[in-house]
Write a protein that holds these residues in place. Structure first.
Motif, PDB file in Angstrom:
ATOM      1  N   UNK A 124      37.853  14.791 -55.055  1.00 32.12           N
ATOM      2  CA  UNK A 124      36.895  15.624 -55.527  1.00 32.12           C
ATOM      3  C   UNK A 124      37.390  17.043 -55.950  1.00 32.12           C
ATOM      4  N   UNK A 125      38.761  17.357 -55.562  1.00 30.67           N
ATOM      5  CA  UNK A 125      39.629  18.575 -55.625  1.00 30.67           C
ATOM      6  C   UNK A 125      39.044  19.524 -54.752  1.00 30.67           C
ATOM      7  N   UNK A 126      38.435  19.185 -53.539  1.00 30.27           N
ATOM      8  CA  UNK A 126      37.999  20.017 -52.625  1.00 30.27           C
ATOM      9  C   UNK A 126      38.928  20.384 -51.391  1.00 30.27           C
ATOM     10  N   UNK A 127      39.995  19.799 -51.555  1.00 29.78           N
ATOM     11  CA  UNK A 127      40.932  19.797 -50.393  1.00 29.78           C
ATOM     12  C   UNK A 127      42.365  19.475 -51.081  1.00 29.78           C
ATOM     13  N   UNK A 128      43.472  20.389 -50.208  1.00 29.25           N
ATOM     14  CA  UNK A 128      44.817  20.202 -51.090  1.00 29.25           C
ATOM     15  C   UNK A 128      45.425  18.705 -50.404  1.00 29.25           C
ATOM     16  N   UNK A 129      46.554  18.390 -51.203  1.00 29.57           N
ATOM     17  CA  UNK A 129      47.446  17.304 -50.988  1.00 29.57           C
ATOM     18  C   UNK A 129      48.206  17.503 -49.814  1.00 29.57           C
ATOM     19  N   UNK A 130      48.165  18.673 -49.003  1.00 30.89           N
ATOM     20  CA  UNK A 130      49.239  19.012 -48.178  1.00 30.89           C
ATOM     21  C   UNK A 130      48.697  19.387 -46.862  1.00 30.89           C
ATOM     22  N   UNK A 131      47.728  18.528 -46.473  1.00 30.85           N
ATOM     23  CA  UNK A 131      46.785  18.928 -45.150  1.00 30.85           C
ATOM     24  C   UNK A 131      46.928  17.586 -44.015  1.00 30.85           C
ATOM     25  N   UNK A 132      48.154  16.878 -44.420  1.00 31.60           N
ATOM     26  CA  UNK A 132      48.367  15.680 -43.371  1.00 31.60           C
ATOM     27  C   UNK A 132      49.477  15.856 -42.842  1.00 31.60           C
ATOM     28  N   UNK A 133      49.577  16.448 -41.625  1.00 31.99           N
ATOM     29  CA  UNK A 133      50.924  16.188 -40.754  1.00 31.99           C
ATOM     30  C   UNK A 133      51.468  15.044 -40.931  1.00 31.99           C
ATOM     31  N   UNK A 134      50.760  13.967 -40.001  1.00 30.96           N
ATOM     32  CA  UNK A 134      51.243  12.796 -39.850  1.00 30.96           C
ATOM     33  C   UNK A 134      52.135  12.108 -41.189  1.00 30.96           C
ATOM     34  N   UNK A 135      51.385  12.367 -42.204  1.00 28.83           N
ATOM     35  CA  UNK A 135      52.229  11.687 -43.825  1.00 28.83           C
ATOM     36  C   UNK A 135      53.285  12.468 -43.927  1.00 28.83           C
TER      37      UNK A 135
END
Length: 224
Positions: free
Chosen positions: A39-50
């Protein structure tokens, strides 16, 4: 309301996430984060495990530029699994309740243990433990992100997380059913126990029981 395209993109993004369900992205689970990204509400860089590879995957799917991992969410690191110190475990079951993939086994007042092959390294059991008897042990020999985690492990974690929710919801439905049955029994038995009670008191008790019964039925219906 999300569009069909957003739903489809969210499913693709969710499939590209490691499914640790660690909540470090700021969302309750990987699926919720995927929906927010779509939805464009979160960045693509918020997952440390990934890690960096995870960001590259999401960038390719969303058409957004590759950016560094958000340091507020943590850092990319090796796979670490939870290990319980059996000598200190008091069997409180709080870690069992905190685990999103049901990989901790035990019973009240009985020592618990972690099934290593099912642990995602989410660390959610750590703050839940009142005696600090859980440690995180590195098992990936320095490999980080997707180099330390496989697609097969992610798929297993997703399935176990789904089963965890089914189990929790079923337990809640069973509890609601027990409460409803108990309220109905009390309502049916009310006349026998109130033979010498004034009518106003009887009606107040009846109203309380009927309200409790209505709440239990409403919870049952909402859970479907």
């Amino acid at each position: 309301m999300p569009t069909t395209e957003e739903d489809a993109l969210a499913r693709l993004i969710d499939a590209a996430l490691p499914q640790t369900q660690c909540t470090r992205c700021g969302y309750p689970d990987c699926a919720a984060y995927a929906q927010a990204v779509a939805r464009g509400e979160a960045g693509i860089n918020q997952c440390p495990p990934g890690g960096a590879e995870g960001i590259a995957r999401l960038a390719a799917m969303t058409g957004r530029p590759i950016v560094p991992l958000d340091p507020a969410r943590g850092t990319e690191g090796p796979l670490r699994l939870a290990v319980i110190d059996e000598a200190w475990c008091i069997g409180c079951t709080l870690c069992i309740k905190a685990c999103p993939v049901d990989c901790i086994v035990g019973a009240p007042k009985v020592m618990h243990t972690v099934v290593a092959g099912q642990c995602t390294g989410c660390e959610l059991c750590i703050p839940a433990c009142p005696v600090d008897c859980i440690a995180m042990v590195e098992v990936s020999a320095g490999r980080t992100g997707w180099s330390a985690w496989s697609t097969a492990q992610a798929e297993q974690a997703r399935d176990r997380y789904a089963f965890h929710h089914i189990r929790i919801e079923q337990a809640a439905r069973d509890n609601d059913a027990r409460l409803a049955a108990k309220a109905e029994a009390k309502l049916a038995d009310l006349p026998r126990h109130t033979q010498h009670t004034d009518p106003a008191t009887i009606e107040r008790k009846r109203a309380v029981i009927e309200a409790a019964l209505a709440r239990a039925r409403a919870r049952q219906q909402s859970r479907g």
